[in-house]
Motif scaffolding. Structure first.
Motif, short mmCIF file in Angstrom:
data_model
loop_
_atom_site.label_atom_id
_atom_site.label_comp_id
_atom_site.label_asym_id
_atom_site.label_seq_id
_atom_site.Cartn_x
_atom_site.Cartn_y
_atom_site.Cartn_z
N TYR A 15 42.49 30.13 36.46
CA TYR A 15 42.58 29.80 38.20
C TYR A 15 40.97 29.10 38.94
O TYR A 15 41.52 28.29 39.24
N LEU B 111 43.05 25.79 37.85
CA LEU B 111 43.85 25.98 38.28
C LEU B 111 44.10 26.08 40.33
O LEU B 111 44.75 25.40 40.94
N ASP B 112 43.02 26.60 40.90
CA ASP B 112 42.43 26.04 42.22
C ASP B 112 42.44 24.85 42.69
O ASP B 112 43.22 25.09 43.62
N PRO C 247 47.06 22.92 41.46
CA PRO C 247 47.68 23.93 41.14
C PRO C 247 49.16 23.71 40.38
O PRO C 247 50.30 24.21 40.80
N ARG D 2 49.17 34.50 42.33
CA ARG D 2 49.30 33.86 41.04
C ARG D 2 50.60 32.77 41.32
O ARG D 2 51.03 33.11 40.11
#
Length: 223
Positions: free
Chosen positions: A85, A89-90, A93, A119
């Motif tokens: 993340y 992914l941050d 997303p 998440r």
């Protein structure tokens, strides 16, 4: 892509035989239980883990040089997700994170809550006995390499054969496999899946450690 342990990203519909997808689609669709509520999916990209919530006889705890502590399976997974993340992914997303696990070792509600906190991409998927088992015609007395557990053999069958028709049946076109000890240590500043589509790539992997033995012809196949 930048990663601390081995991992793979691929456009799966170009590396498997369509007949395999057709032959296994009914089996997979009837055998994978979904822990999460049904929701509208807006992405064709998935990051997949096969999580060991129970004791793993082939792979155990791991010494972590960053924290100077021994990490268990759940600790390794938490570290992997945290780095996934923070470093990917941050900023990118729009991808589902699918945590598969075998029916014999399900996560507790506490673990599900812990891993899902902040998440939203994470989904838990149970593999039932129909998928987490050997083919009926296997002679257990003739199995070689006894140091590899039965769970390890089920894992190989899942990733080599059964995962692909499952993903195709749900409409996914690109997948990145992560293990619980796969760590993305530095920020990835571009969308891996868009890069694959834009450049026409079919398969890629990052493996800074070298396995002592690999299948004959593997390097030629990748090239």
């Amino acid at each position: 892509f930048q990663q601390g342990q081995h991992g793979k990203i691929s456009q799966h519909d170009n590396i498997i035989d369509n007949q395999i997808v057709n032959d296994n689609k009914r089996l997979v669709n009837s055998s994978v239980n979904r822990q999460n509520p049904v929701r509208t999916r807006t992405t064709t990209d998935a990051i997949v883990y096969l999580v060991q919530f129970g004791q793993h006889s082939s792979y155990g705890a791991q010494y972590d040089v960053e924290t100077n502590h021994v990490l268990t399976g759940l600790d390794k997974l938490e570290k992997s997700l945290t780095k996934l993340y923070a470093n990917y992914l941050d900023n990118h997303p729009n991808v589902d994170v699918l945590l598969f696990y075998d029916y014999q070792n399900p996560p507790t509600n506490k673990i599900i809550e812990q891993l899902s906190m902040n998440r939203p991409q994470i989904q838990f998927r149970e593999l039932d006995e129909q998928l987490w088992s050997l083919p009926n015609d296997i002679n257990l007395n003739r199995l070689k390499r006894p140091k590899f557990s039965m769970g390890y053999r089920h894992m190989m069958q899942w990733f080599a054969v059964l995962l692909w028709p499952y993903l195709a049946g749900e409409g996914y076109t690109h997948v990145m496999r992560m293990d619980d000890d796969s760590y993305i240590h530095t920020e990835i500043q571009y969308d891996l899946f868009d890069f694959m589509r834009r450049t026409g790539k079919k398969y890629g992997f990052r493996q800074p450690i070298i396995d002592p033995v690999h299948g004959q012809g593997y390097d030629e196949l990748v090239e």
